[in-house]
Design a protein around this motif. Structure first.
Motif, PDB file in Angstrom:
ATOM      1  N   LYS B  14      61.710  94.320  63.104  1.00 56.98           N
ATOM      2  CA  LYS B  14      61.815  94.313  61.735  1.00 56.98           C
ATOM      3  C   LYS B  14      63.159  94.739  61.375  1.00 56.98           C
ATOM      4  CE  LYS B  14      61.559  93.362  57.486  1.00 56.98           C
ATOM      5  NZ  LYS B  14      61.572  91.675  56.942  1.00 56.98           N
ATOM      6  N   ILE B  15      64.085  94.043  60.991  1.00 59.23           N
ATOM      7  CA  ILE B  15      65.588  93.928  60.497  1.00 59.23           C
ATOM      8  C   ILE B  15      65.838  93.640  59.203  1.00 59.23           C
ATOM      9  CG2 ILE B  15      68.006  93.450  61.341  1.00 59.23           C
ATOM     10  CD1 ILE B  15      66.829  92.664  64.177  1.00 59.23           C
ATOM     11  N   PHE B  16      66.352  94.869  58.453  1.00 53.02           N
ATOM     12  CA  PHE B  16      66.428  94.608  56.992  1.00 53.02           C
ATOM     13  C   PHE B  16      68.096  94.302  56.659  1.00 53.02           C
ATOM     14  CE2 PHE B  16      62.873  97.052  56.675  1.00 53.02           C
ATOM     15  CZ  PHE B  16      62.109  96.406  55.899  1.00 53.02           C
ATOM     16  N   PRO B  17      68.632  93.022  56.289  1.00 55.95           N
ATOM     17  CA  PRO B  17      70.018  92.803  56.153  1.00 55.95           C
ATOM     18  C   PRO B  17      70.392  93.699  55.079  1.00 55.95           C
ATOM     19  CG  PRO B  17      68.501  91.119  55.245  1.00 55.95           C
ATOM     20  CD  PRO B  17      67.642  91.954  55.797  1.00 55.95           C
ATOM     21  N   VAL B  25      68.096  98.162  61.426  1.00 57.06           N
ATOM     22  CA  VAL B  25      66.849  97.886  62.338  1.00 57.06           C
ATOM     23  C   VAL B  25      65.754  98.955  62.231  1.00 57.06           C
ATOM     24  CG1 VAL B  25      66.057  97.401  64.718  1.00 57.06           C
ATOM     25  CG2 VAL B  25      68.341  96.882  64.142  1.00 57.06           C
ATOM     26  N   ALA B  26      64.589  98.433  61.361  1.00 57.06           N
ATOM     27  CA  ALA B  26      63.581  99.541  61.085  1.00 57.06           C
ATOM     28  C   ALA B  26      62.607  99.364  62.022  1.00 57.06           C
ATOM     29  CB  ALA B  26      63.004  98.955  59.552  1.00 57.06           C
ATOM     30  N   ASN B  65      61.354  89.535  64.404  1.00 51.33           N
ATOM     31  CA  ASN B  65      60.834  88.911  65.720  1.00 51.33           C
ATOM     32  C   ASN B  65      59.483  89.446  66.164  1.00 51.33           C
ATOM     33  OD1 ASN B  65      63.572  87.793  66.376  1.00 51.33           O
ATOM     34  ND2 ASN B  65      64.473  89.926  66.443  1.00 51.33           N
ATOM     35  N   GLY B  66      59.019  88.443  66.850  1.00 52.24           N
ATOM     36  CA  GLY B  66      57.585  88.933  67.551  1.00 52.24           C
ATOM     37  C   GLY B  66      56.601  88.211  66.310  1.00 52.24           C
ATOM     38  N   THR B  67      55.316  88.604  66.846  1.00 53.08           N
ATOM     39  CA  THR B  67      54.199  87.902  66.273  1.00 53.08           C
ATOM     40  C   THR B  67      53.133  88.913  65.697  1.00 53.08           C
ATOM     41  OG1 THR B  67      53.095  87.250  68.051  1.00 53.08           O
ATOM     42  CG2 THR B  67      54.252  85.674  67.089  1.00 53.08           C
TER      43      THR B  67
END
Lengths: 260, 266
Positions: B14-17, B25-26, B65-67
């Motif tokens: 999980k990446i927060f802009p 990058v959390a 990214n990912g599921t």
């Protein structure tokens, strides 16, 4: 404990005595200025036959006030019909806010009376013009407060709506409106107060009938005690309108029903 | 327990802009399988992204990214099969306790149930959290612990596959918290719900969980260790006080949080 019962009655009466004394003194200084006694006896005359109708320009005080109130409520109702949906839209959509905010900010500080000649040119009729002016007066506080109410809906409530998969329609009626309604009523109360201020000035310009016209007409008739009667009646009715709006607002405010 | 995971978190970032081309990058490469009927708690220091994981499972936030798969179905948006109990209860203050639950039940199960069935259904969950006497009270008229019980009843009433709890007892005093923890364990034994709890309380994590997921510190937080709590249910907090397994789990978490991944300025 005793003073708590006495103060709200005695102090205003004391002040009334001071006011009447000052007023009487002014009436002595300015020849022709109506004395308190003259205004009192005129008030009884005016109120004794409030609904006579001798045609245009000569009608009872209740008819004058009734016309003013009808215009205020007409313009006010239109402003609610347009302002509440507009405020909901602006509060919910950042794009709608971006599009409309500059115009609201520019039009809001314009005196509603500046619209009056334009409205008179377009409608060519006094009543519609007055209603339009009140509409322009009332709409800004309603739009702004509605949008504020929508934006004050907590993120948590909106997350509840998302988890339950509420439709946009359900979200407005079950989540947003209950929060926004007290704000909307605050806007309406502000609007109604300003509308009652503006109608007097508008009717002085439009003429025909209405409390504003009546006051201006009595000035032309050199009937100064009627001007003072007009001022007192406008004040009393304005106070009643505000108190009624306050009661209605409290009724629709979930926070005022022992549920904070 | 089946070999196939019920809820699968697969290589999730999980990446927060942050604006200006920068980003935070959390979460980095979070990988976790959760079994059906399991109670899992996620523990870590503040800023470790534990609430972010919950929001991703709830669908309230989007995965970078990912599921995440629930019973082999991708999680793309919020839905009632993943009910959330929020930290601050988030009851609607203009509705009574009963009406708050009823609103959720009507929306989610309204098409399957008749009006009298809805009533029975709402009452069943009100009784489950022992709030019969307060069902007509508004959230402003009841205590924080009672509000959270209504929140739990609301979440369970829509019969979710997973119950997500974001520090559900964090805002409560310790006596009330213990009471609610007992409620939760009893209810979970009745309903068999799969529960994911975010917490920063070591005792709460051990007491409630079948497994405790320990998060490393952010940024780029990920799962550090997973601890199995091998304590039989029903669990009793008094009896557990000197239980060796309880103490072992407690020590393992404290070791992880305050030695391996100590964090100053909490």
């Amino acid at each position: 404990m005793v003073s708590k019962y006495v103060n709200p009655v005695l102090l205003p009466l004391l002040l009334l005595g001071v006011i009447i004394a000052l007023w009487s003194y002014i009436a002595v200084l300015i020849p022709g200025f109506p004395t308190p006694g003259e205004v009192w006896s005129e008030l009884l005359v005016v109120l004794s036959d409030p609904i006579y109708d001798n045609g245009a320009g000569d009608q009872g005080i209740a008819l004058q006030l009734g016309n003013s109130l009808a215009r205020v409520f007409g313009g006010f109702a239109l402003a609610i019909a347009v302002g509440v949906p507009a405020g909901l839209l602006i509060g919910m959509s950042k794009n709608a806010y971006a599009a409309m905010n500059p115009y609201i900010q520019i039009l809001k500080p314009v005196s509603p009376l500046a619209w009056l000649p334009l409205a008179l040119f377009v409608f060519k009729e006094v009543n519609t013009t007055a209603i339009f002016v009140i509409f322009v007066t009332s709409i800004w506080p309603i739009i702004i407060n509605t949008a504020l109410g929508v934006r004050s809906v907590s993120e948590d409530y909106l997350n509840v709506a998302k988890v339950l998969q509420l439709s946009p329609f359900e979200r407005v009626f079950q989540i947003i409106l209950p929060v926004a309604v007290p704000f909307i009523f605050t806007g309406m109360r502000l609007s109604l107060g300003i509308a009652w201020l503006v109608i007097v000035a508008a009717e002085m310009l439009t003429g025909g009938v209405g409390i504003g016209f009546w006051i201006w007409d009595e000035y032309n008739n050199l009937n100064y005690s009627h001007i003072i009667i007009g001022i007192i009646l406008i004040g009393v009715i304005g106070y009643i309108l505000d108190a009624l709006m306050g009661l209605i607002a409290d009724f629709f405010d979930y926070r005022k029903r022992g549920r904070v | 327990m089946s070999a196939k995971p019920f809820l699968k978190i697969d290589h999730v970032d999980k990446i927060f802009p942050l604006g200006g081309g920068k980003e935070y990058v959390a979460l980095r490469d979070v990988q976790l399988d959760i079994r059906q009927n399991e109670i899992v708690s996620i523990i870590g220091h503040s800023g470790c992204g534990k609430s972010t994981i919950l929001n991703l499972i709830a669908g309230l936030d989007s995965i970078t990214n990912g599921t995440i798969l629930l019973e082999d179905k991708h999680i793309l948006a919020p839905g009632p099969e993943r009910a959330v109990v929020f930290q601050n209860h988030s009851l609607l203050p203009w509705l009574s306790a009963y009406q708050n639950i009823e609103m959720a039940v009507k929306k989610v199960l309204g098409e399957e149930l008749s009006n009298s069935e809805i009533r029975d259904h709402v009452m069943k969950y009100i009784q489950m959290v022992n709030l019969d006497h307060a069902k007509d009270k508004y959230p402003g008229e009841i205590s924080g612990g009672m509000k959270q019980r209504v929140g739990i009843a609301r979440a369970l009433s829509i019969q979710p596959k997973v119950l997500l709890m974001d520090e559900p007892f964090g805002a409560l005093d310790s006596l009330t918290r213990a009471n609610l923890q007992d409620h939760l364990m009893r209810i979970q034994m009745q309903t068999g719900n799969t529960v994911i709890i975010i917490t920063h309380d070591v005792d709460e994590a051990v007491l409630l969980s079948d497994r405790v997921i320990m998060m490393t510190n952010g940024p780029e937080a990920t799962i550090g260790e997973i601890l199995e709590v091998n304590l039989p249910r029903p669990r009793n907090r008094l009896e557990l006080q000197h239980n060796p397994e309880y103490l072992r789990c407690r020590e393992a978490i404290i070791e992880f949080l305050y030695s391996k991944f100590a964090k100053e300025d909490e």
